[in-house]
Design an enzyme around this catalytic site. Structure first.
Site, short mmCIF file in Angstrom:
data_model
loop_
_atom_site.label_atom_id
_atom_site.label_comp_id
_atom_site.label_asym_id
_atom_site.label_seq_id
_atom_site.Cartn_x
_atom_site.Cartn_y
_atom_site.Cartn_z
N SER A 157 0.83 -1.20 0.00
CA SER A 157 0.00 0.00 0.00
C SER A 157 0.87 1.26 0.00
CB SER A 157 -0.95 -0.04 1.20
OG SER A 157 -1.96 0.92 1.06
N LYS A 209 -23.51 17.16 6.60
CA LYS A 209 -22.57 17.38 7.70
C LYS A 209 -22.40 16.13 8.55
CE LYS A 209 -19.73 19.83 10.05
NZ LYS A 209 -18.44 20.19 9.46
#
Length: 327
Positions: A157, A209
């Protein structure tokens, strides 16, 4: 009038001390005085000893602080920088520490090559990208000093992201290499809250939000937004790997799927350039002497860090014990 001698009042209950008693009192006073002197001398001695001990400790801390300890002249060496553990801000494999080590290695006049000795499962894509970009920049500024990567146990990764910026990547046949992908995971607890009768109350301003709130049902449109975000980060990863590896990569539908392979398999796929250890590569470069430029916290910094952790643990225990007492 008060007088001396004949005019002095006489109390039969009070007798003048004899010479023997005076000598006894004098010995007691002198013994106490000598004891105080000895105590004072020993106190001064231990204070001096403590000062010397602290001075020696400080000298050790300063002398073993970090990468500033490298010899001024080596006659030519291979610089090694360890990238170990999770790549994250504030960690030893974070951008600040790795980049600082790289700059110090390249600044040394006797550095003939640099090897990143990688053993990491990956981590932050942001930190990995910072390191990748800085390696590419430093390669351009120092074309005469090659920068290589050697993967030991794992270079997956974000760790492979970093390695892709170097001029060549080497690994062991059994190393774990690849995992070119991006992941994010969480749990959803909305059904559990419904079963136990808990009402979730949240107040927000802005339609998204409370995006990815684990206590609310995942909206299909928000899932698409998040997947698009991950895909964008993944594409940046792919683009940088392609730029770093160039035509050495042998593309197929699994190359950028997030899968990982052994070092031997990675060699066949063009993800690495060979199977070598750090010492083998240094010998091949022609500068067998290895100098470690890895930034490491000084003993003083390590002590301060461990002290901070210990204090935090103590505070947690104190808080926990207070709560138990209140119950």
């Amino acid at each position: 009038m008060l007088g001396i001698g004949k005019g002095k009042s006489f109390d039969p209950s009070v007798q003048d001390p004899t010479a023997k008693e005076w000598r006894l009192i004098e010995r007691v006073v002198m013994a106490n005085t000598n004891e105080l002197k000895r105590g004072r001398r020993w106190g001064i001695f231990f204070k001096i000893l403590t000062f010397i001990y602290l001075f020696i400790l400080m000298a050790i801390f300063i002398s073993s602080s970090n990468i500033g300890n490298v010899e001024k002249a080596t006659g030519g060496h291979t610089a090694v920088i360890d990238v170990q553990g999770v790549i994250a801000d504030g960690k030893t494999a974070g951008a600040d520490t790795v980049v600082s080590s790289l700059r110090a290695a390249l600044k040394h006049s006797d550095t003939k090559a640099v090897i990143l000795r990688i053993n990491s499962p990956g981590g932050s894509p942001v930190q990995s990208s910072y390191i990748y970009n800085e390696i590419m920049r430093l390669r351009g500024l120092n074309p005469e000093v090659p920068i290589y990567s050697v993967i030991s146990d794992s270079g997956a990764s974000g760790a492979y992201y970093i390695a892709a910026a170097t001029q060549a990547i080497y690994a062991n046949g059994a190393s774990i290499v690849g995992s070119i992908g991006v992941t994010a995971a969480q749990f959803g607890f909305e059904e559990l809250l419904n079963k136990i009768g808990v009402e979730r109350r949240q107040f927000t301003s802005g339609e998204h939000k409370a995006f990815l709130d684990p206590y609310a049902e995942l909206k299909p449109e928000e899932k698409e937004i998040f997947e698009a975000l991950l895909n964008d980060v993944h594409q940046q990863f792919i683009d940088d790997v392609k730029a770093g590896r160039g035509d050495r990569l042998k593309f197929d539908d699994k190359t950028f799927s997030g899968l990982f392979w052994t070092g031997r398999q990675a060699l066949e796929m063009g993800l690495v350039d060979g199977l070598k250890s750090t010492s083998e590569l240094a010998r091949e470069i022609g500068f067998e002497r290895i100098v470690d430029f890895t930034y490491r916290p000084s003993p003083l910094e390590s002590f301060a860090s461990s002290l901070g952790v210990s204090m935090a643990e103590a505070l947690v225990k104190i808080t926990s014990s207070n709560e138990l007492k209140l119950q």
